[in-house]
Write an enzyme that holds these catalytic residues in place. Structure first.
Site, PDB file in Angstrom:
ATOM      1  N   SER A   1      11.568  17.894 -19.352  1.00  0.00           N
ATOM      2  CA  SER A   1      11.447  19.201 -19.554  1.00  0.00           C
ATOM      3  C   SER A   1      11.521  19.611 -18.221  1.00  0.00           C
ATOM      4  CB  SER A   1      10.074  19.372 -20.522  1.00  0.00           C
ATOM      5  OG  SER A   1      10.233  20.307 -20.399  1.00  0.00           O
TER       6      SER A   1
ATOM      7  N   ARG B   1       5.628  20.313 -29.181  1.00  0.00           N
ATOM      8  CA  ARG B   1       5.105  19.971 -28.848  1.00  0.00           C
ATOM      9  C   ARG B   1       3.815  21.017 -28.764  1.00  0.00           C
ATOM     10  NH1 ARG B   1       7.568  18.708 -23.372  1.00  0.00           N
ATOM     11  NH2 ARG B   1       5.448  17.920 -23.349  1.00  0.00           N
TER      12      ARG B   1
ATOM     13  N   HIS C   1       8.687  24.866  -8.335  1.00  0.00           N
ATOM     14  CA  HIS C   1       8.345  24.459  -9.565  1.00  0.00           C
ATOM     15  C   HIS C   1       7.141  24.666  -9.298  1.00  0.00           C
ATOM     16  CE1 HIS C   1       8.559  24.506 -13.673  1.00  0.00           C
ATOM     17  NE2 HIS C   1       7.760  23.304 -13.727  1.00  0.00           N
TER      18      HIS C   1
ATOM     19  N   LYS D   1      15.996  21.723 -17.031  1.00  0.00           N
ATOM     20  CA  LYS D   1      16.298  22.872 -16.704  1.00  0.00           C
ATOM     21  C   LYS D   1      16.113  23.130 -15.729  1.00  0.00           C
ATOM     22  CE  LYS D   1      11.891  23.588 -18.696  1.00  0.00           C
ATOM     23  NZ  LYS D   1      10.781  24.190 -19.207  1.00  0.00           N
TER      24      LYS D   1
ATOM     25  N   ASP E   1      15.072  21.552 -25.023  1.00  0.00           N
ATOM     26  CA  ASP E   1      14.171  21.567 -24.409  1.00  0.00           C
ATOM     27  C   ASP E   1      13.160  22.778 -25.226  1.00  0.00           C
ATOM     28  OD1 ASP E   1      11.992  21.483 -22.663  1.00  0.00           O
ATOM     29  OD2 ASP E   1      12.074  22.999 -22.065  1.00  0.00           O
TER      30      ASP E   1
HETATM   31  N1  URA Z   1       6.034  22.695 -18.053  1.00  0.00           N
HETATM   32  C1  URA Z   1       7.907  22.474 -18.783  1.00  0.00           C
HETATM   33  O1  URA Z   1       8.690  23.226 -18.442  1.00  0.00           O
HETATM   34  N2  URA Z   1       7.684  21.346 -19.549  1.00  0.00           N
HETATM   35  C2  URA Z   1       6.437  19.803 -19.702  1.00  0.00           C
HETATM   36  O2  URA Z   1       6.660  19.473 -20.890  1.00  0.00           O
HETATM   37  C3  URA Z   1       5.466  21.296 -19.133  1.00  0.00           C
HETATM   38  C4  URA Z   1       5.198  21.903 -17.960  1.00  0.00           C
END
Ligand code: URA
Ligand code: CA
Length: 408
Positions: free
Chosen positions: A183, A168, A82, A187, A161
């Protein structure tokens, strides 16, 4: 329990327990808590923070709001990577096939571009026919068979999320380490890789502004991983320069293929570093051994073959990737040495050419972009090309400031 007491507690900088967080966040998902109360709670969290225990609770609440794929129980050697955003970041399209050619399995869910930074899903959509939406079964089948699949974030995973992220975004509550950590990790855990490498970027154009913040976020990410018995390692990188010479969509896919064909450049080195780290984590190899294997997957053409297999499996026709025929060469105004190439400036120019969305209902022109002919440290002579612009219209209004991002 009531929501006002929960908001007040966080306002007074007190710890919230699992039940309180669940009441508030699941209440929001079920539409029992309105936007204004959730916004107020999020702002209290941004200002007063959350400790690791609260952050793990919130991650767990996000995770349990949807389906879980448990990939590591279905096959061996599942890895994930990621990146918290970059310009010219084509690494996924190179790393996935490299990993697959070395016996690792990568099921990667990617996002679309956000602001000026490109998203892997947009890049993949520049390949005619490519399917970015895969069902759970399609994803699992492709990863077991090919070793790599890359699709859009499924609606089945962490729906909580998704709604919180959207709120947000419009309430000034994005910049919070515990909110970002829960967050991202919810995932990742929902997919369920065994080993995860996260590239945490910092700098003016990045989510984390300072190296210290990037380190704190990394610490949270690793500790959340540890709680779920998933190994997480982080690379901490400054995001001030573009990751590759290509910035756009089709042009980044083509650059990924160039690296898979053996092109020697910074992007290749970055990909080798990441794949080597994943091999060390997953196979327990020495770093030396891992780097040799990673480089070998590019030099032997095995990673390129995997890339072709992956694209074909998702319906894409790589021969039909189209780059605009209309090109503008930007030449150096004087002799010099390239001192810096500012990522945000490069991304702004690419956006001006049409490579990313400026508003929600904008469309992306996949065929436009920038190719940097000079990289940091290169010397340049007056009138020598600095970059090629791929444009859809020769009348695009360009001025000197658009090229200021290259300092020489
Ligand atoms: N990437 C995400 O998946 N969530 C966040 O809050 C910020 C970056
Ligand atoms: Ca293993």
């Amino acid at each position: 329990m009531n929501i006002i007491d929960i908001i007040t507690k966080k306002k007074n900088n007190e710890e919230l327990n699992y039940e309180e967080l669940s009441y508030a966040f699941n209440g929001y998902l079920n539409k029992q808590i309105p936007d204004y109360q959730m916004s107020s709670l999020l702002m209290a969290i941004v200002i007063n923070g959350m400790n690791l225990k609260e952050t793990i609770s919130l991650t767990d609440i996000f995770l349990k709001s949807g389906d879980q794929y448990n990939l590591r129980e279905k096959m061996d050697n599942v890895v994930d990577k990621h990146s918290t955003g970059g310009v010219g970041d084509t690494t996924t399209l190179i790393i996935g096939p490299m990993c697959a050619s070395l016996g690792l399995k990568m099921a990667k869910m990617s996002g679309r571009g956000l602001g000026f930074t490109g998203g892997t899903i947009d890049k993949l959509e520049s390949i005619p026919g490519f399917r970015v939406n895969l069902s759970k079964n399609e994803l699992i089948e492709q990863v077991s068979k090919v070793g790599f699949a890359n699709c859009a974030q499924s609606d089945d995973l962490t729906p909580l999320d998704k709604v919180i992220y959207a709120l947000r975004d419009v309430t000034g509550t994005t910049e919070s380490i515990p909110l970002i950590a829960s967050s991202i990790m919810s995932k990742k855990i929902a997919l369920g890789a065994e080993n995860i490498l996260i590239d945490v970027k910092y700098g003016s154009g990045a989510l984390m502004k300072t190296k210290e913040d990037a380190e704190t976020l990394s610490d949270y990410l690793k500790k959340i991983g540890a709680y779920y018995e998933i190994k997480v390692e982080c690379l901490i990188d400054n995001m001030s320069n573009p990751l590759s010479q290509a910035i756009g969509n089709a042009i980044e896919v083509i650059e990924a293929i160039n690296v898979l064909r053996g092109k020697k450049c910074q992007l290749r080195d970055t990909c080798i570093e990441i794949v080597a780290k994943l091999l060390v984590m997953s196979e327990g190899l020495s770093e030396f051994e891992a780097v040799k294997l990673a480089a070998g997957s590019l030099d032997s053409g095995k990673a390129l073959n995997k890339f072709m297999e992956f694209v074909a499996h998702q319906g894409g026709n790589i021969e039909d990737v189209y780059l605009s025929e209309k090109r503008i060469e930007v030449k150096a105004k004087h002799d010099g040495v390239i001192k810096n190439i500012d990522a945000l400036g490069a991304a702004r120019l690419a956006a001006k050419l049409g490579a990313s969305k400026m508003t929600l209902d904008d469309t992306i022109d996949y065929s436009v972009g920038i190719y940097l002919k000079k990289v940091k440290g290169d010397s340049v002579k007056q009138e020598e090309p600095l970059m090629t612009l791929y444009v859809n219209n020769y009348n695009v209004e360009l001025n000197d400031e658009d090229f200021d991002f290259i300092e020489y």
